[in-house]
Structure formats: structure tokens, C-alpha cells
Design a protein around this motif. Structure first.
Motif, PDB file in Angstrom:
ATOM      1  N   VAL A 392      22.414   1.076  -2.360  1.00  0.00           N
ATOM      2  CA  VAL A 392      22.298   0.162  -3.496  1.00  0.00           C
ATOM      3  C   VAL A 392      20.923  -0.491  -3.515  1.00  0.00           C
ATOM      4  CG1 VAL A 392      23.250  -1.882  -4.609  1.00  0.00           C
ATOM      5  CG2 VAL A 392      24.777  -0.273  -3.475  1.00  0.00           C
ATOM      6  N   VAL A 393      20.514  -1.061  -2.395  1.00  0.00           N
ATOM      7  CA  VAL A 393      19.247  -1.789  -2.336  1.00  0.00           C
ATOM      8  C   VAL A 393      18.066  -0.836  -2.461  1.00  0.00           C
ATOM      9  CG1 VAL A 393      17.829  -3.339  -0.950  1.00  0.00           C
ATOM     10  CG2 VAL A 393      20.313  -3.612  -0.966  1.00  0.00           C
ATOM     11  N   ASP A 394      18.110   0.283  -1.725  1.00  0.00           N
ATOM     12  CA  ASP A 394      16.995   1.222  -1.766  1.00  0.00           C
ATOM     13  C   ASP A 394      16.808   1.805  -3.159  1.00  0.00           C
ATOM     14  OD1 ASP A 394      16.676   0.719   0.882  1.00  0.00           O
ATOM     15  OD2 ASP A 394      17.166   2.720   1.594  1.00  0.00           O
ATOM     16  N   GLN A 395      17.909   2.175  -3.816  1.00  0.00           N
ATOM     17  CA  GLN A 395      17.787   2.769  -5.138  1.00  0.00           C
ATOM     18  C   GLN A 395      17.227   1.763  -6.140  1.00  0.00           C
ATOM     19  OE1 GLN A 395      18.392   6.129  -5.764  1.00  0.00           O
ATOM     20  NE2 GLN A 395      17.207   5.532  -7.565  1.00  0.00           N
ATOM     21  N   GLY A 396      17.613   0.494  -5.998  1.00  0.00           N
ATOM     22  CA  GLY A 396      17.066  -0.527  -6.875  1.00  0.00           C
ATOM     23  C   GLY A 396      15.560  -0.633  -6.759  1.00  0.00           C
ATOM     24  N   VAL A 397      15.064  -0.624  -5.520  1.00  0.00           N
ATOM     25  CA  VAL A 397      13.614  -0.719  -5.318  1.00  0.00           C
ATOM     26  C   VAL A 397      12.928   0.554  -5.812  1.00  0.00           C
ATOM     27  CG1 VAL A 397      11.801  -0.985  -3.586  1.00  0.00           C
ATOM     28  CG2 VAL A 397      13.898  -2.311  -3.397  1.00  0.00           C
ATOM     29  N   ARG A 398      13.521   1.714  -5.563  1.00  0.00           N
ATOM     30  CA  ARG A 398      12.943   2.968  -6.055  1.00  0.00           C
ATOM     31  C   ARG A 398      12.898   3.005  -7.579  1.00  0.00           C
ATOM     32  NH1 ARG A 398      12.848   7.347  -2.379  1.00  0.00           N
ATOM     33  NH2 ARG A 398      13.658   6.816  -0.305  1.00  0.00           N
ATOM     34  N   GLU A 432      12.550  -5.294   4.820  1.00  0.00           N
ATOM     35  CA  GLU A 432      12.593  -3.832   4.733  1.00  0.00           C
ATOM     36  C   GLU A 432      11.994  -3.320   3.424  1.00  0.00           C
ATOM     37  OE1 GLU A 432      15.979  -0.415   5.493  1.00  0.00           O
ATOM     38  OE2 GLU A 432      16.525  -2.205   4.365  1.00  0.00           O
ATOM     39  N   THR A 433      12.250  -4.033   2.322  1.00  0.00           N
ATOM     40  CA  THR A 433      11.818  -3.562   1.005  1.00  0.00           C
ATOM     41  C   THR A 433      10.504  -4.171   0.543  1.00  0.00           C
ATOM     42  OG1 THR A 433      13.063  -5.306  -0.152  1.00  0.00           O
ATOM     43  CG2 THR A 433      14.221  -3.232   0.318  1.00  0.00           C
ATOM     44  N   GLY A 434      10.047  -5.249   1.182  1.00  0.00           N
ATOM     45  CA  GLY A 434       8.851  -5.933   0.729  1.00  0.00           C
ATOM     46  C   GLY A 434       9.054  -6.665  -0.575  1.00  0.00           C
ATOM     47  N   ARG A 435      10.247  -7.196  -0.787  1.00  0.00           N
ATOM     48  CA  ARG A 435      10.593  -7.892  -2.020  1.00  0.00           C
ATOM     49  C   ARG A 435      11.123  -9.292  -1.712  1.00  0.00           C
ATOM     50  NH1 ARG A 435       8.417  -3.854  -3.285  1.00  0.00           N
ATOM     51  NH2 ARG A 435       8.873  -2.443  -5.028  1.00  0.00           N
ATOM     52  N   LEU A 473       6.777 -11.763  -7.399  1.00  0.00           N
ATOM     53  CA  LEU A 473       7.135 -10.397  -7.747  1.00  0.00           C
ATOM     54  C   LEU A 473       6.216  -9.446  -6.996  1.00  0.00           C
ATOM     55  CD1 LEU A 473       7.454 -10.822 -11.628  1.00  0.00           C
ATOM     56  CD2 LEU A 473       9.263 -11.067  -9.904  1.00  0.00           C
ATOM     57  N   ARG A 474       6.745  -8.298  -6.576  1.00  0.00           N
ATOM     58  CA  ARG A 474       5.935  -7.336  -5.838  1.00  0.00           C
ATOM     59  C   ARG A 474       6.298  -5.925  -6.267  1.00  0.00           C
ATOM     60  NH1 ARG A 474       3.333 -10.226  -1.872  1.00  0.00           N
ATOM     61  NH2 ARG A 474       2.434  -8.330  -1.000  1.00  0.00           N
ATOM     62  N   SER A 475       5.334  -5.027  -6.126  1.00  0.00           N
ATOM     63  CA  SER A 475       5.552  -3.620  -6.444  1.00  0.00           C
ATOM     64  C   SER A 475       5.106  -2.766  -5.269  1.00  0.00           C
ATOM     65  CB  SER A 475       4.778  -3.222  -7.714  1.00  0.00           C
ATOM     66  OG  SER A 475       3.376  -3.324  -7.493  1.00  0.00           O
ATOM     67  N   GLY A 476       5.451  -1.484  -5.333  1.00  0.00           N
ATOM     68  CA  GLY A 476       5.109  -0.565  -4.250  1.00  0.00           C
ATOM     69  C   GLY A 476       6.275  -0.367  -3.309  1.00  0.00           C
ATOM     70  N   LEU A 477       6.408   0.838  -2.792  1.00  0.00           N
ATOM     71  CA  LEU A 477       7.497   1.173  -1.873  1.00  0.00           C
ATOM     72  C   LEU A 477       7.015   1.086  -0.434  1.00  0.00           C
ATOM     73  CD1 LEU A 477       9.083   4.268  -3.669  1.00  0.00           C
ATOM     74  CD2 LEU A 477       9.768   1.864  -3.811  1.00  0.00           C
ATOM     75  N   THR A 478       7.781   0.443   0.414  1.00  0.00           N
ATOM     76  CA  THR A 478       7.479   0.412   1.836  1.00  0.00           C
ATOM     77  C   THR A 478       7.832   1.753   2.475  1.00  0.00           C
ATOM     78  OG1 THR A 478       9.655  -0.392   2.491  1.00  0.00           O
ATOM     79  CG2 THR A 478       7.992  -2.055   1.925  1.00  0.00           C
ATOM     80  N   ALA A 479       7.258   2.009   3.633  1.00  0.00           N
ATOM     81  CA  ALA A 479       7.633   3.210   4.379  1.00  0.00           C
ATOM     82  C   ALA A 479       9.103   3.146   4.781  1.00  0.00           C
ATOM     83  CB  ALA A 479       6.742   3.350   5.615  1.00  0.00           C
ATOM     84  N   GLY A 480       9.609   1.928   5.002  1.00  0.00           N
ATOM     85  CA  GLY A 480      11.014   1.787   5.358  1.00  0.00           C
ATOM     86  C   GLY A 480      11.941   2.288   4.270  1.00  0.00           C
ATOM     87  N   VAL A 481      11.550   2.085   3.006  1.00  0.00           N
ATOM     88  CA  VAL A 481      12.350   2.574   1.890  1.00  0.00           C
ATOM     89  C   VAL A 481      12.172   4.074   1.702  1.00  0.00           C
ATOM     90  CG1 VAL A 481      12.634   2.457  -0.624  1.00  0.00           C
ATOM     91  CG2 VAL A 481      12.391   0.352   0.712  1.00  0.00           C
ATOM     92  N   VAL A 482      10.923   4.546   1.787  1.00  0.00           N
ATOM     93  CA  VAL A 482      10.643   5.961   1.553  1.00  0.00           C
ATOM     94  C   VAL A 482      11.149   6.834   2.693  1.00  0.00           C
ATOM     95  CG1 VAL A 482       8.804   7.663   1.237  1.00  0.00           C
ATOM     96  CG2 VAL A 482       8.645   5.428   0.122  1.00  0.00           C
ATOM     97  N   LEU A 483      10.851   6.422   3.930  1.00  0.00           N
ATOM     98  CA  LEU A 483      11.185   7.244   5.094  1.00  0.00           C
ATOM     99  C   LEU A 483      12.540   6.918   5.698  1.00  0.00           C
ATOM    100  CD1 LEU A 483       7.718   7.209   6.919  1.00  0.00           C
ATOM    101  CD2 LEU A 483       8.600   8.910   5.314  1.00  0.00           C
TER     102      LEU A 483
END
Length: 509
Positions: A392-398, A432-435, A473-483
Motif C-alpha cells: 500500500v505505502v510503496d505503491q502510493g509513493v511510486r 523508508e519512503t522519504g516522505r 512535500l517531497r518527490s523522488g523514490l528512495t532506494a528502499g522503495v525501488v529495491l
């Protein structure tokens, strides 16, 4: 020669069975203390060590017993809040089920301690390969319990203990599971180095020094600040518990009263918690008009939550309300088994008809997006226990979320550690998400959290109030989310695969 071999024999148990059982019980106690309310994060390390030491050299049967002692005691302490209103039956059932599943999975770690050293007898294999396999199997156990049965219960992940630790930034690079792997790996390495008790492989002193620097001074994975959003979060402290006495509209009345200090303030978004509405506003015109009035008074959209019915199904729904209608909705992705629905109802009703009969509604899992658009800002949502599920959280950030909003209702667990445990998970999600995270509860504890896990502002439990902050507010994906998802799969299947290869090579040798 025989004395040296006896000192380093990895197959012999370190502890007799009675001492291993005590060690497992001590591990359960220390592990519980590493989670909130105590939240002594450093205790997660000796807890892990005590459990691994208790498992080393055991046969499958005794390892199952040791694992069951740890698992049942640990879960019984960690989730004791489940007995707050419904008594000991649900609490004991959850503790026993999770404890037995833990015990079954821990047997694999015992087998790794038996097979890997025989398959790869060198010292470097003992202090690198074996700890890596053990740590991978530990994370595999977490993933197994976190996904099965009935969607799993990923509440007790080791990495989640580190929300206030200097190791927490590692989650932004490796994800929560990757952080947990590093923790177990380090503990297992120390155990093996102590077990060898003789000439260790030569290494430069710079190696451990560099490792310490990397682990404790790792910065957060960089994300980009894109502005701010002025968010108000309201904790009404109304009668939102399952057994609370309430009058018609008493919950929304409490939320409305706590919102009044925000009238006239400059807001971009007003957030109410899970269960903040007594009825379904799509079927209750009076309630819909109330939401429209509040949205008009604060001159901002209102994000509220209620049980809703559509097409003969029930959903736990958050809705963005403005100008007399919902602009967007999000349905809870993972309804809680035995809380929001009953799987295999006929079977469990035969076992405990009085308890099962209390759960009348059967909530349906949501399939819509967890991201809503608020005047051009993408806001990621998670409802209550959905915060512990990675998808849920990862997909939201993606999907572009620039800030995360977690709505929850802790009223059924007043006076317990549940709300603080859930809040720690929210902080780890921020890291983890940088948000930034807005975590708002009906009864507390509510907080606005920066992307580094630090608290901006807070409302204590059992008090009504409102928070108002310019949330970054922040943008960009962390390595934790991607990897993170890839790391999980590599650890899960890599650990099992290494164990199978170790068994095969050990048999041949």
C-alpha cells in the motif's frame, strides 16, 4: 588437533535444552521491550543473539520447542492489547498461531547452523556465508508470517524496532526488510567470531571501523523538497470504540468541536481519522451537508472516513469532500481478519459463536488507488493497519505521492501500547519512503512527522485537539522503495536456496 576441532565444532549445541528454553524466553522479553511502549531499540540485538544461541546445534524437535517458547511468549506480550475488550480468547489465539508459525520457520535457521558449516567448512564461510544465510532465513520468516494466513500479520518485523535508532536511515536504502537483514547478520557474525575462539581470518582494523561508520553514519537516501502543504489534522476523541456508548452523530459532533479552532486559518487540507463519521455520508444527506459546511468553513477539502456500502458490499472508505460531494475515494486495501471480516465464517462460528457473532459486517478489500489529488498535490493514503503492509505505502509513493496521510482509529485499544507501536511504524515509513507523514487517530496518539522520522507536532492519547502545520512535500523514490521488494525476494528465495544447497553439499561431504 582434537581440542581445536571441539572448540570450533558448529554442530554441537551451545546450550542444553533447559538453558535454551530459558534463553528463548529471555529473547522474547527483550524483543518485546525493543518495541513501544518501552522502545529500547538496542535490546533487539541481544534478543536476536539469545534466540540464535538457543537454536544452534538443536535437532528439529527441540528447535521447534525453543522456537515455540520464543514465538508464543513474544507475541503474547507484544499484542496483549488485543485482549483489551474481547478478553483472552482472541489474544491467546493470535499469540499461539503466530508463535507456532514462528517456531516452524525458525527450524530452518537451526538446519542452516547444522548444514552450512559442513558444506563450507572454512572460517570465512563461518563468519560471512553462515550469518548471511541465517539472516536471510530470518527475513524469510517475517515475510511468511506477514503474508499468511488470511493476508498475514506483518506487525513484528525486526527492522520496525529501529525507528529512533541511528540505524534507521538504512531503511531508506534497503527497505525495512533489508535493515532487519543487516541487524541479524551482524549479530550472527559476532556469535560465530566468538564461537571460533582462535585465529580469525586476518583483516585490517580499517574494515570494522569502516563498517561502523557505514552503519551508524549512513545518511538518508536523498529525496527532493518540492514545497509545503498546510495540513490540519483533528483528533476528536469521540466514542469511536466498538463498545462505546454513543448517541446519533456523537462521533462527528466530537470531530466538529475539535475542528473549530481551525476555522479562519489558512488550510490546504483538513484531515479527520478513520471512523470519524458515524454513518455513510453517501446515504445520509444530513451528514453530507455537515461535511460540506465544515469544508466551507475551513475553505479546504476535508478528508474523512466511514464505513460505506456499494453494490451490496461494505468498504472502509476515506473520501475527499468538498462542494457537496466526494472528489475522490480510497478503500482500505487489507481489512483485518476477525476484526473487519471473518474468513471461513461457518468454521469459526462453530468454535466461538459469541465472539464471531459480534462481527456483522464483511468488509471488502479495496482496489482503487491509494493516491488522491488535492489541488495538484498527490497525497498517499493508508487506513489503519494498512500502514504495516508494504504494497500500500510503496505503491502510493511510486504513483507520485508527495506526502503520506495515515488515518487510524485506536479507540478499541485505549490505554495499551497499540497506538505507540503503530506510530513507530508510521515513523519508519517516513524514513523508508522519504516522505512527511500525517498520522491522525480518533483518540491518539496523532503526530505530524518529518521525512527523517522526527516529530513536528503531536497530540497525546485521550485528548481532543487539532494540529496545523506547513508539511513539507517531497518527490523522488528512495532506494528502499525501488529495491526493497527485490531485496525481499532475493532474501526469501536466496535463503531457502542456500539451505537446500547446504543440505546437498553436506550430504556429499
Amino acid at each position: 588437533m582434537s581440542e581445536s576441532r571441539a572448540r570450533v565444532d558448529p554442530v554441537r549445541p551451545i546450550l542444553p535444552l533447559w538453558a535454551a528454553i530459558l534463553s528463548a524466553a529471555g529473547a522474547a522479553l527483550l524483543m518485546d521491550l525493543s518495541y513501544p511502549d518501552a522502545a529500547v531499540w538496542v535490546l533487539a540485538f541481544p534478543a536476536t543473539a539469545l534466540l540464535l544461541i538457543a537454536l544452534i546445534g538443536r535437532r528439529a524437535g527441540s528447535a521447534l520447542l525453543v522456537g515455540a517458547v520464543f514465538g508464543i511468549l513474544f507475541f503474547a506480550m507484544l499484542v496483549s492489547w488485543t485482549s483489551r475488550y474481547l478478553g483472552p480468547v482472541p489474544w491467546l489465539a493470535l499469540a499461539v498461531v503466530e508463535g507456532v508459525l514462528t517456531a516452524l520457520a525458525l527450524v530452518l535457521i537451526t538446519l542452516a547452523y547444522r548444514w552450512i558449516p559442513r558444506a563450507l567448512p572454512g572460517d570465512w564461510a563461518r563468519i560471512v556465508v553462515l550469518p548471511a544465510v541465517v539472516a536471510a532465513l530470518w527475513i524469510g520468516r517475517e515475510l511468511f508470517i506477514g503474508s499468511w494466513p488470511y493476508g498475514g500479520f506483518p506487525w513484528a518485523r525486526l527492522g520496525m524496532t529501529q525507528d529512533q535508532s541511528p540505524l534507521a536511515p538504512l531503511a531508506s536504502w534497503l527497505g525495512v526488510s533489508g535493515l532487519g537483514f543487516v541487524m541479524v547478520f551482524l549479530v550472527a557474525v559476532v556469535i560465530e567470531m566468538v564461537r571460533l575462539r582462535r585465529g580469525l581470518p586476518r583483516m585490517s582494523p580499517a574494515v570494522p571501523a569502516a563498517l561502523v561508520l557505514v552503519l551508524f553514519l549512513t545518511p538518508l537516501f536523498p529525496t527532493t523538497a518540492t514545497g509545503t502543504m498546510r495540513i490540519g489534522a483533528v483528533q476528536g476523541n469521540g466514542p469511536t470504540g466498538y463498545f462505546d456508548e454513543r448517541t446519533p452523530f456523537s462521533v462527528v459532533d466530537a470531530q466538529t468541536e475539535a475542528t473549530e479552532p481551525l476555522y479562519g486559518e489558512d488550510l490546504d487540507l483538513l484531515v479527520w481519522p478513520e471512523g470519524s463519521l458515524d454513518y455513510d455520508p453517501f446515504q445520509t444527506p444530513d451528514l453530507a451537508r455537515r461535511l460540506s459546511l465544515i469544508s466551507t468553513r475551513v475553505d479546504a477539502p476535508l478528508l474523512a472516513n466511514a464505513a460505506t456500502g456499494r453494490n451490496d458490499r461494505y468498504y472502509n472508505t476515506s473520501m475527499l469532500w468538498r462542494d457537496g460531494a466526494a472528489e475522490a475515494i480510497h478503500d482500505k486495501r487489507h481489512p483485518v481478519p476477525f476484526g473487519e471480516y471473518v474468513p471461513d465464517r461457518a468454521f469459526y462460528n462453530a468454535l466461538a459463536p459469541d465472539l464471531i457473532g459480534l462481527i456483522q459486517r464483511e468488509y471488502t478489500p479495496g482496489e482503487n488507488s491509494s493516491v488522491i489529488d488535492v489541488d495538484g498535490v498527490q497525497v498517499g493514503l493508508a487506513i489503519c493497519f494498512d500502514v504495516i503492509y508494504d504494497d500500500v505505502v510503496d505503491q502510493g509513493v511510486r504513483d507520485g505521492a508527495e506526502v503520506l496521510v495515515f488515518q487510524t482509529n485506536n479507540a478499541d485499544f485505549r490505554g495499551t501500547d497499540e497506538n505507540l507501536q503503530q506510530l513507530a511504524f508510521a515513523r519508519m515509513r517516513a524514513i523508508e519512503t522519504g516522505r512527511s507523514v500525517v498520522n491522525v487517530s480518533t483518540v491518539g496518539t496523532s503526530q505530524i512527522i518529518r521525512h527523517d522520522g522526527s516529530t513536528v507536532s503531536s497530540l497525546d492519547a485521550d485528548e481532543a485537539g487539532a494540529l496545523l502545520e506547513d508539511v513539507e512535500l517531497r518527490s523522488g523514490l528512495t532506494a528502499g522503495v525501488v529495491l526493497g521488494p527485490w531485496i525481499q525476494q532475493i532474501l526469501l528465495w536466496g535463503g531457502v536456496g542456500a539451505l537446500v544447497i547446504g543440505w546437498w553439499r553436506a550430504r556429499r561431504r
